[in-house]
Motif scaffolding. Structure first.
Motif, PDB file in Angstrom:
ATOM      1  N   THR A 231       2.037  12.183  13.272  1.00 19.66           N
ATOM      2  CA  THR A 231       2.051  11.196  13.334  1.00 19.66           C
ATOM      3  C   THR A 231       0.803   9.987  12.524  1.00 19.66           C
ATOM      4  O   THR A 231       1.652   8.865  12.559  1.00 19.66           O
ATOM      5  CB  THR A 231       1.333  11.268  14.405  1.00 19.66           C
ATOM      6  N   MET A 232      -0.216  10.954  12.028  1.00 24.04           N
ATOM      7  CA  MET A 232      -0.992  10.445  11.131  1.00 24.04           C
ATOM      8  C   MET A 232      -0.775   9.466   9.810  1.00 24.04           C
ATOM      9  O   MET A 232      -1.786   8.348  11.076  1.00 24.04           O
ATOM     10  CB  MET A 232      -1.764  11.223  10.355  1.00 24.04           C
ATOM     11  N   LEU A 233      -0.077   9.608   9.513  1.00 27.98           N
ATOM     12  CA  LEU A 233       0.625   8.265   8.096  1.00 27.98           C
ATOM     13  C   LEU A 233       0.561   7.454   9.247  1.00 27.98           C
ATOM     14  O   LEU A 233       0.192   5.829   9.042  1.00 27.98           O
ATOM     15  CB  LEU A 233       1.710   8.988   7.481  1.00 27.98           C
ATOM     16  N   ASP A 234       1.701   7.166  10.114  1.00 25.20           N
ATOM     17  CA  ASP A 234       2.198   6.282  10.549  1.00 25.20           C
ATOM     18  C   ASP A 234       1.211   5.428  11.978  1.00 25.20           C
ATOM     19  O   ASP A 234       0.734   4.236  11.981  1.00 25.20           O
ATOM     20  CB  ASP A 234       3.338   6.916  11.710  1.00 25.20           C
ATOM     21  N   VAL A 235       0.183   6.439  11.849  1.00 26.66           N
ATOM     22  CA  VAL A 235      -0.221   5.633  12.954  1.00 26.66           C
ATOM     23  C   VAL A 235      -1.589   4.900  11.794  1.00 26.66           C
ATOM     24  O   VAL A 235      -2.155   3.563  12.372  1.00 26.66           O
ATOM     25  CB  VAL A 235      -1.892   6.669  13.456  1.00 26.66           C
ATOM     26  N   MET A 236      -1.943   5.885  10.605  1.00 28.01           N
ATOM     27  CA  MET A 236      -2.872   5.588   9.653  1.00 28.01           C
ATOM     28  C   MET A 236      -2.608   3.683   9.246  1.00 28.01           C
ATOM     29  O   MET A 236      -3.059   2.562   9.368  1.00 28.01           O
ATOM     30  CB  MET A 236      -2.537   6.000   8.789  1.00 28.01           C
ATOM     31  N   ASN A 237      -1.092   3.653   9.129  1.00 29.21           N
ATOM     32  CA  ASN A 237      -0.238   2.720   8.505  1.00 29.21           C
ATOM     33  C   ASN A 237      -0.439   1.354   9.706  1.00 29.21           C
ATOM     34  O   ASN A 237      -0.170   0.055   9.166  1.00 29.21           O
ATOM     35  CB  ASN A 237       0.953   2.939   7.901  1.00 29.21           C
ATOM     36  N   GLU A 238      -0.604   1.869  11.273  1.00 31.32           N
ATOM     37  CA  GLU A 238       0.201   0.687  11.512  1.00 31.32           C
ATOM     38  C   GLU A 238      -1.705  -0.277  11.678  1.00 31.32           C
ATOM     39  O   GLU A 238      -1.478  -1.126  12.394  1.00 31.32           O
ATOM     40  CB  GLU A 238       0.354   1.158  12.976  1.00 31.32           C
ATOM     41  N   CYS A 239      -2.447   0.921  12.159  1.00 32.34           N
ATOM     42  CA  CYS A 239      -4.343   0.646  11.854  1.00 32.34           C
ATOM     43  C   CYS A 239      -4.469  -0.865  10.358  1.00 32.34           C
ATOM     44  O   CYS A 239      -4.432  -1.612  10.940  1.00 32.34           O
ATOM     45  CB  CYS A 239      -4.952   1.360  11.874  1.00 32.34           C
ATOM     46  N   TRP A 240      -3.884  -0.337   9.824  1.00 31.10           N
ATOM     47  CA  TRP A 240      -3.678  -1.088   8.309  1.00 31.10           C
ATOM     48  C   TRP A 240      -2.969  -2.324   8.673  1.00 31.10           C
ATOM     49  O   TRP A 240      -2.923  -3.625   8.848  1.00 31.10           O
ATOM     50  CB  TRP A 240      -2.813  -0.469   7.492  1.00 31.10           C
ATOM     51  N   ARG A 241      -1.960  -2.367   9.505  1.00 28.81           N
ATOM     52  CA  ARG A 241      -1.447  -3.335  10.108  1.00 28.81           C
ATOM     53  C   ARG A 241      -1.634  -4.533  10.758  1.00 28.81           C
ATOM     54  O   ARG A 241      -2.045  -5.630  10.633  1.00 28.81           O
ATOM     55  CB  ARG A 241       0.397  -3.225  10.538  1.00 28.81           C
ATOM     56  N   VAL A 242      -2.377  -4.002  12.382  1.00 27.64           N
ATOM     57  CA  VAL A 242      -2.749  -4.742  13.096  1.00 27.64           C
ATOM     58  C   VAL A 242      -4.553  -5.791  12.217  1.00 27.64           C
ATOM     59  O   VAL A 242      -5.166  -6.327  12.867  1.00 27.64           O
ATOM     60  CB  VAL A 242      -3.122  -3.734  14.498  1.00 27.64           C
ATOM     61  N   LEU A 243      -4.666  -4.636  11.323  1.00 27.00           N
ATOM     62  CA  LEU A 243      -6.571  -4.785  10.967  1.00 27.00           C
ATOM     63  C   LEU A 243      -6.067  -6.474   9.678  1.00 27.00           C
ATOM     64  O   LEU A 243      -5.894  -6.330   9.137  1.00 27.00           O
ATOM     65  CB  LEU A 243      -6.920  -3.697  10.383  1.00 27.00           C
ATOM     66  N   ARG A 244      -6.925  -6.819  10.119  1.00 26.29           N
ATOM     67  CA  ARG A 244      -7.180  -8.280   8.843  1.00 26.29           C
ATOM     68  C   ARG A 244      -7.749  -7.406   7.603  1.00 26.29           C
ATOM     69  O   ARG A 244      -8.437  -6.628   7.776  1.00 26.29           O
ATOM     70  CB  ARG A 244      -8.772  -8.820   9.254  1.00 26.29           C
ATOM     71  N   THR A 245      -7.458  -8.586   6.465  1.00 22.03           N
ATOM     72  CA  THR A 245      -7.487  -7.726   4.809  1.00 22.03           C
ATOM     73  C   THR A 245      -9.862  -7.680   5.029  1.00 22.03           C
ATOM     74  O   THR A 245     -10.308  -8.382   6.032  1.00 22.03           O
ATOM     75  CB  THR A 245      -7.244  -8.725   4.129  1.00 22.03           C
ATOM     76  N   ASP A 246     -10.067  -6.471   4.475  1.00 16.64           N
ATOM     77  CA  ASP A 246     -11.387  -6.147   4.479  1.00 16.64           C
ATOM     78  C   ASP A 246     -11.881  -6.164   5.861  1.00 16.64           C
ATOM     79  O   ASP A 246     -12.733  -5.900   5.746  1.00 16.64           O
ATOM     80  CB  ASP A 246     -12.369  -7.738   4.003  1.00 16.64           C
ATOM     81  N   GLY A 247     -11.544  -5.237   7.094  1.00 14.54           N
ATOM     82  CA  GLY A 247     -11.615  -5.113   8.071  1.00 14.54           C
ATOM     83  C   GLY A 247     -11.179  -3.886   7.980  1.00 14.54           C
ATOM     84  O   GLY A 247     -11.172  -2.961   7.167  1.00 14.54           O
ATOM     85  N   LEU A 248     -12.507  -2.797   9.257  1.00 13.54           N
ATOM     86  CA  LEU A 248     -13.037  -2.061   9.103  1.00 13.54           C
ATOM     87  C   LEU A 248     -12.384  -0.882   9.923  1.00 13.54           C
ATOM     88  O   LEU A 248     -12.410  -1.702  11.487  1.00 13.54           O
ATOM     89  CB  LEU A 248     -14.756  -2.087   9.174  1.00 13.54           C
TER      90      LEU A 248
END
Length: 158
Positions: free
Chosen positions: A61-78
């Protein structure tokens, strides 16, 4: 606004949305983070905290979770990740831990490393990936290796 993934029973902090799959007094959104998409618009958060969570998630599930973190995070977010270090006492003591990372694992998410080409997830920049010593629980004989892993990734655009 920040998102605390797998917030559990952590104290509630101002400006932080707590997401966990189990209801609790500090949980704002009850949802299993391995089920995507999450119910947040794109670029909703300036930061994400995933402290003591990823070691509980099935590896597939890690790739999906990481991609979802990327989606909901603003550009340059941590994205700040903390977990027991690979091979540590802290990792092996909890029967619900199913995998962990080491210092090189974040390179699979950063296009500047050759590892990225294997899966080609949404792109991140690795800012920090360090192992640090942790004390053993009281009553445990000296000898077992115990350490934590702290990772900080910055969302980058493709």
């Amino acid at each position: 606004m920040r998102l605390n993934l797998g917030c559990g029973q952590e104290p509630k902090r101002e400006g932080v949305i707590g997401l966990d799959k189990m209801a609790g007094p500090t949980v704002d959104v009850v949802h299993d983070c391995t089920i995507v998409p999450w119910h947040f618009p794109d670029e909703s958060f300036e930061g994400i905290i995933a402290w003591q969570l990823f070691e509980h998630l099935p590896p597939w599930t890690m790739l999906d979770v990481m991609n979802e973190c990327w989606r909901v995070l603003r550009t340059d977010g941590l994205l700040k990740i903390g977990m027991p270090a690979a091979g540590s006492f802290g990792f092996y003591q909890d029967p619900t831990h199913c995998h962990t990372w080491n210092e090189a694992t974040p390179r699979y998410f950063d296009p500047q490393y050759p590892h990225y080409k294997i899966y080609q997830p949404k792109p991140w920049t690795v800012l920090t990936s360090v192992t640090y010593p942790k004390a053993l629980p009281q009553g445990i004989a000296p000898g077992p290796y115990n350490a934590g892993l702290r990772i900080i990734l910055r969302k980058r655009m493709p």
